[in-house]
Write a protein that holds these residues in place. Structure first.
Motif, PDB file in Angstrom:
ATOM      1  N   GLU A 157      30.804 -24.330 -15.382  1.00 31.56           N
ATOM      2  CA  GLU A 157      31.310 -24.053 -14.096  1.00 31.56           C
ATOM      3  C   GLU A 157      30.533 -23.415 -13.086  1.00 31.56           C
ATOM      4  OE1 GLU A 157      32.779 -23.824 -17.013  1.00 31.56           O
ATOM      5  OE2 GLU A 157      34.818 -24.034 -16.862  1.00 31.56           O
ATOM      6  N   LEU A 158      29.409 -22.842 -13.670  1.00 30.88           N
ATOM      7  CA  LEU A 158      28.383 -22.004 -13.101  1.00 30.88           C
ATOM      8  C   LEU A 158      27.521 -23.304 -12.210  1.00 30.88           C
ATOM      9  CD1 LEU A 158      27.898 -19.302 -12.718  1.00 30.88           C
ATOM     10  CD2 LEU A 158      25.850 -19.169 -14.205  1.00 30.88           C
ATOM     11  N   ALA A 175      29.107 -30.504  -1.663  1.00 33.57           N
ATOM     12  CA  ALA A 175      28.830 -29.636  -0.914  1.00 33.57           C
ATOM     13  C   ALA A 175      29.226 -30.066   0.540  1.00 33.57           C
ATOM     14  CB  ALA A 175      27.385 -29.218  -1.093  1.00 33.57           C
ATOM     15  N   HIS A 234      23.512 -13.005 -12.160  1.00 27.93           N
ATOM     16  CA  HIS A 234      22.341 -12.223 -11.717  1.00 27.93           C
ATOM     17  C   HIS A 234      22.335 -11.683 -10.192  1.00 27.93           C
ATOM     18  CE1 HIS A 234      21.749 -16.438 -10.882  1.00 27.93           C
ATOM     19  NE2 HIS A 234      20.751 -15.895  -9.972  1.00 27.93           N
ATOM     20  N   PHE A 252      37.304 -21.087  -9.731  1.00 28.34           N
ATOM     21  CA  PHE A 252      37.429 -21.496 -11.251  1.00 28.34           C
ATOM     22  C   PHE A 252      38.190 -20.467 -11.963  1.00 28.34           C
ATOM     23  CE2 PHE A 252      33.632 -23.476  -9.480  1.00 28.34           C
ATOM     24  CZ  PHE A 252      33.553 -24.762  -9.812  1.00 28.34           C
ATOM     25  N   ASN A 280      22.452 -21.323   1.708  1.00 30.05           N
ATOM     26  CA  ASN A 280      22.055 -22.784   1.631  1.00 30.05           C
ATOM     27  C   ASN A 280      22.434 -23.823   2.628  1.00 30.05           C
ATOM     28  OD1 ASN A 280      21.252 -22.191  -0.963  1.00 30.05           O
ATOM     29  ND2 ASN A 280      22.849 -23.000  -2.285  1.00 30.05           N
ATOM     30  N   ASP A 320      16.904 -20.799  -8.361  1.00 27.29           N
ATOM     31  CA  ASP A 320      17.818 -19.743  -7.952  1.00 27.29           C
ATOM     32  C   ASP A 320      18.971 -19.303  -9.113  1.00 27.29           C
ATOM     33  OD1 ASP A 320      16.867 -19.624  -5.450  1.00 27.29           O
ATOM     34  OD2 ASP A 320      18.526 -20.429  -4.400  1.00 27.29           O
ATOM     35  N   ILE A 321      19.259 -20.124  -9.782  1.00 29.91           N
ATOM     36  CA  ILE A 321      20.387 -19.840 -10.891  1.00 29.91           C
ATOM     37  C   ILE A 321      19.488 -19.694 -12.494  1.00 29.91           C
ATOM     38  CG2 ILE A 321      22.253 -20.556 -12.142  1.00 29.91           C
ATOM     39  CD1 ILE A 321      22.692 -20.108  -9.041  1.00 29.91           C
ATOM     40  N   GLU A 379      28.653 -26.300 -11.453  1.00 31.94           N
ATOM     41  CA  GLU A 379      29.337 -27.004 -10.393  1.00 31.94           C
ATOM     42  C   GLU A 379      29.593 -25.916  -9.409  1.00 31.94           C
ATOM     43  OE1 GLU A 379      32.769 -27.560 -12.941  1.00 31.94           O
ATOM     44  OE2 GLU A 379      32.043 -29.329 -13.884  1.00 31.94           O
ATOM     45  N   ALA A 380      29.877 -24.599  -9.513  1.00 30.93           N
ATOM     46  CA  ALA A 380      29.960 -23.696  -8.465  1.00 30.93           C
ATOM     47  C   ALA A 380      28.644 -23.820  -7.461  1.00 30.93           C
ATOM     48  CB  ALA A 380      30.068 -22.186  -8.853  1.00 30.93           C
ATOM     49  N   ALA A 381      27.497 -24.055  -8.117  1.00 29.73           N
ATOM     50  CA  ALA A 381      26.075 -24.079  -7.394  1.00 29.73           C
ATOM     51  C   ALA A 381      26.163 -25.324  -6.582  1.00 29.73           C
ATOM     52  CB  ALA A 381      25.059 -23.782  -8.416  1.00 29.73           C
ATOM     53  N   ARG A 382      26.791 -26.370  -7.125  1.00 30.88           N
ATOM     54  CA  ARG A 382      26.835 -27.777  -6.519  1.00 30.88           C
ATOM     55  C   ARG A 382      27.547 -27.579  -5.466  1.00 30.88           C
ATOM     56  NH1 ARG A 382      28.501 -32.880  -9.868  1.00 30.88           N
ATOM     57  NH2 ARG A 382      28.160 -34.250  -8.167  1.00 30.88           N
ATOM     58  N   ILE A 383      28.738 -26.912  -5.319  1.00 29.15           N
ATOM     59  CA  ILE A 383      29.794 -26.829  -4.420  1.00 29.15           C
ATOM     60  C   ILE A 383      29.111 -25.838  -3.214  1.00 29.15           C
ATOM     61  CG2 ILE A 383      31.911 -25.912  -3.628  1.00 29.15           C
ATOM     62  CD1 ILE A 383      33.092 -26.885  -6.085  1.00 29.15           C
ATOM     63  N   ASP A 384      28.414 -24.878  -3.809  1.00 29.90           N
ATOM     64  CA  ASP A 384      27.534 -24.082  -2.725  1.00 29.90           C
ATOM     65  C   ASP A 384      26.409 -24.595  -2.114  1.00 29.90           C
ATOM     66  OD1 ASP A 384      28.933 -21.802  -2.427  1.00 29.90           O
ATOM     67  OD2 ASP A 384      28.118 -20.835  -4.203  1.00 29.90           O
ATOM     68  N   GLY A 385      26.194 -26.132  -2.476  1.00 31.13           N
ATOM     69  CA  GLY A 385      25.077 -26.630  -1.920  1.00 31.13           C
ATOM     70  C   GLY A 385      23.817 -26.548  -2.423  1.00 31.13           C
ATOM     71  N   ALA A 386      23.565 -26.305  -3.617  1.00 30.36           N
ATOM     72  CA  ALA A 386      22.305 -25.824  -4.183  1.00 30.36           C
ATOM     73  C   ALA A 386      21.833 -27.185  -4.880  1.00 30.36           C
ATOM     74  CB  ALA A 386      22.321 -24.815  -5.526  1.00 30.36           C
ATOM     75  N   TYR A 435      27.758 -15.982 -10.187  1.00 34.51           N
ATOM     76  CA  TYR A 435      26.294 -15.888 -10.598  1.00 34.51           C
ATOM     77  C   TYR A 435      26.032 -14.509 -10.990  1.00 34.51           C
ATOM     78  CZ  TYR A 435      26.696 -19.843  -7.436  1.00 34.51           C
ATOM     79  OH  TYR A 435      27.002 -20.914  -6.539  1.00 34.51           O
ATOM     80  N   LYS A 469      16.797 -26.402  -6.304  1.00 35.76           N
ATOM     81  CA  LYS A 469      17.515 -24.732  -5.824  1.00 35.76           C
ATOM     82  C   LYS A 469      18.003 -24.266  -6.889  1.00 35.76           C
ATOM     83  CE  LYS A 469      17.929 -23.584  -1.216  1.00 35.76           C
ATOM     84  NZ  LYS A 469      18.482 -24.115  -0.004  1.00 35.76           N
ATOM     85  N   PHE A 470      18.920 -25.080  -7.514  1.00 37.25           N
ATOM     86  CA  PHE A 470      19.602 -24.503  -8.723  1.00 37.25           C
ATOM     87  C   PHE A 470      18.802 -24.050  -9.859  1.00 37.25           C
ATOM     88  CE2 PHE A 470      21.329 -25.722 -12.859  1.00 37.25           C
ATOM     89  CZ  PHE A 470      22.333 -24.719 -12.907  1.00 37.25           C
TER      90      PHE A 470
END
Ligand SMILES: Nc1ncnc2c1ncn2[C@@H]1O[C@H](COP(=O)(O)OP(=O)(O)O)[C@@H](O)[C@H]1O
Ligand SMILES: [Mg+2]
Lengths: 335, 282
Positions: free
Chosen positions: B173-174, A74, A90, A82, A103, B191-192, B176-183, A88, B187-188
């Motif tokens: 990947e989901l 981040a 939801h 990807f 974030n 939120d996820i 990882e996407a969250a990790r890149i999005d700073g969660a 996401y 938070k992950f």
């Protein structure tokens, strides 16, 4: 925006598999770099090391002036797209785009502005309030790109982003990605196994084989002067003919050459040509025709106009200066 | 499998109707019994149709209960059951979802050991460890309390496994996407993971609520004050009338009342429940 520098980067997975070794690349600010190679050659691993999703076993990765080996994904100021989009499920499209910005505590108004801007660029405005499952593959792809754009990152990283689309959509999206990158001028690293995609997108290509760099160069450089038999066989469609020198002993080539490469389109039918080919199969492609055959026990493919005369045995000549010579043991190019 | 032959359709319906009859008949008998007086039911022939005493019987149970068996009014017992069932269901979900989160997403030392320890508790339901558990609960002074009723039943390996499976279906990947999005991890999770497990949580809630509601042996054992009697254990106490015949019409009325909350939960959460059991797309 930033340059990216890889210095002797390597990856050894726990368990001892070496996926990447000794990779050094200098990527200029705003450049579009494509990592291309067959499946399993370590492209994704390399990209994921740059993204920070995979630890770096050897060497250093620099984004701008900063060594990022130990920086969280981040905080690397990159955005990744990807292959399966990884939206996401939801969240609405709008929230998907906004999540990363929220974030980072970006102000509300700024988030709205960037999302609106990305929606215009990618023409996803009408779907902003839909869930990803209510979108087609192409639309999901755009949303995934939108999520990258709104971050306004120093670099985009793409991991085979078009592989899940049908052939036609792939061609249009390819063009859109290219235009988008032209417009935004954001440094991009794009991974693909499709050499055509690689050729059309890249400012510079990096051809990988078994975790190592075979060649770095502009698409034309790589096409015109493949550095090794691997690159020669991988880049260009139909693939270059690679035949042993012994199959065509009478060709006038340098003595140390072991393998001779000739592109199918550099061969033509000529009654007094130096190569005699026995025809085995013919593929009609419409604009041209591919004739597969053999000479001296080696497979050979010729691309010819679809109105050229055909017979069971053909005599072929090649365009002057179109032969590529490779070292018999190392497979490297000889000039 | 879709078959379109009328004969098979008829057979399928017959089988279904037989199934419904087998399930529904006892419920019907209980309902009929709860609408008659005690004597009607003792006369030898069991009535088939509801009698005229429905309101009277139910009002009596809700209001006063059966004083001869020492049980409080049904209302109190239902409230106790509700508190216990909710504590068990929510507690189990909270504990198992967090432990599944730890097992799937964190690489901590002794992770495998933790996993197997949770696994082993599968072999130790309350009934097996009832004596030591009673000892512990008694020593902690938790007899006759909601905590004593629910906490020993909360640890749950099955729910942990369920959430583990759910988390494993969420693509890497989901994450990882969250990790890149700073969660970050929390938070992950919030939120996820939580929203993505929503339907599974609902399905599990239904199952666990009924599990908690139907607890019998444990509440019977650790409640000695009628303030903490649960309705399922209470029915048993009512049926054990010491002097005289059990007042079946009142017992049945209680049984009918005891059925209502689980039915309400199932109906209320039916849509989510079914989605949670069949949904595969993540
Ligand atoms: N997590 C992992 N653990 C061990 N080996 C891996 C892992 N991920 C990938 N590899 C191996 O590393 C090599 C390169 O993989 P990858 O980078 O995914 O290739 P590509 O993206 O070019 O198809 C492959 O041989 C693969 O088997
Ligand atoms: Mg890959």
């Amino acid at each position: 925006m930033a340059s990216i520098t890889l210095d002797t980067v390597g990856k050894i997975y726990p368990g001892g598999t070496r996926a990447v070794g000794d990779v050094s690349i200098d990527i200029a600010d705003g450049e579009f770099i494509v990592l291309v190679g067959p499946s399993g050659c370590g492209k994704s691993t390399l990209l994921r090391m740059i993204a920070g999703l995979e630890s770096i076993s050897e060497g250093t990765v620099r984004i701008g002036d900063r060594v990022v080996n130990d920086v969280e994904p981040a905080d690397r100021d990159i955005a990744m797209v990807f292959q399966n989009y990884a939206l996401y499920p939801h969240m609405s499209v709008r929230d998907n785009l906004a999540y990363g910005l929220k974030n980072r505590r970006t102000p509300r108004a700024e988030i709205d502005r960037r999302v609106a801007e990305a929606a215009v660029i990618l023409q996803i405005g009408p779907y902003l309030d839909r869930k990803p499952r209510a979108l087609s593959g192409g639309q999901r792809q755009r949303v995934a790109m939108g999520r990258a754009i709104v971050r306004e990152p120093a670099a985009f990283l793409f991991d085979e982003p078009l592989s899940n689309l049908d052939a036609k959509l792939r061609v249009t999206m390819r063009l859109e990605i290219k235009e988008l990158q032209r417009r935004l001028r954001t440094t991009s690293i794009y991974v693909t196994h499709d050499q055509l995609e690689a050729m059309t997108l890249a400012d510079r290509l990096v051809v990988l084989n078994a975790g190592r760099i075979e060649q770095i160069g502009t698409p034309l450089e790589v096409y015109r002067k493949p550095a090794s038999t691997f690159v020669a066989g991988f880049i260009g469609s139909p693939a270059m003919n690679l035949i042993s020198r012994r199959a065509v002993p009478h060709l006038p080539v340098a003595a140390q050459a072991g393998t001779i490469g000739i592109r199918p389109e550099d061969l033509s039918v000529a009654p007094d040509g130096p190569i005699e080919m026995e025809v085995l199969a013919v593929e009609e492609l419409g604009a041209q025709r591919l004739v597969h055959g053999q000479t001296g026990g080696e497979r050979l493919t010729v691309a010819m106009p679809s109105d050229a005369p055909l017979s069971d045995r053909l005599r072929l000549s090649y365009r002057l200066g179109s032969l590529h010579l490779f070292h018999p043991e190392t497979g490297r190019r000889i000039d | 499998m879709i078959e379109n032959r009328p004969g098979l359709t008829l057979l399928a319906h017959l089988v279904l109707m037989a199934g419904v009859a087998i399930v529904a008949l006892p419920v019907w008998v209980a309902f009929v019994a709860s609408t008659h007086t005690a004597t009607d039911f003792m006369s030898g022939t069991i009535p088939v149709w509801p009698g005229p005493h429905l309101v009277e019987n139910y009002a009596r149970m809700l209001d006063a209960g059966v004083s001869t068996s020492g049980t409080p009014p049904v209302g109190t017992m239902m409230l106790n059951s509700l508190v216990m069932a909710l504590l068990i269901a929510c507690g189990k979900i909270a504990i198992s979802i967090t432990s599944a989160f730890a097992i799937v997403y964190f690489r901590f030392p002794l992770r495998q050991l933790a996993f197997w320890c949770i696994f082993i508790t599968l072999m130790l339901p309350v009934e097996v460890r009832i004596v030591p558990t009673f000892q512990v609960v008694a020593d902690l002074g938790l007899l006759n309390s909601y905590a004593g009723l629910s906490i020993p039943l909360i640890a749950s390996a099955t729910a942990t496994f369920l959430f583990r499976q759910v988390f494993l279906t969420i693509p890497d990947e989901l994450t990882e996407a969250a990790r890149i999005d700073g969660a970050g991890p929390m938070k992950f999770f919030r939120d996820i993971l939580l929203p993505l497990s929503r339907t599974n949580i609902a399905a599990l809630f239904v199952i666990l609520f009924i599990y908690g509601w139907n607890q019998y042996l444990w509440p019977l054992l650790i409640t000695t004050s009628s303030d903490y009697y649960t309705v399922v254990a209470g029915i048993k106490r009512m049926a054990d009338a010491v002097d005289g015949l059990p007042q079946w019409h009142l017992v049945m009325a209680t049984a009918m009342l005891a059925m209502l909350p689980p039915v309400a939960v199932v109906i209320g959460m039916q849509r989510l429940f079914v989605k949670g059991l069949v949904e595969t797309e993540k």
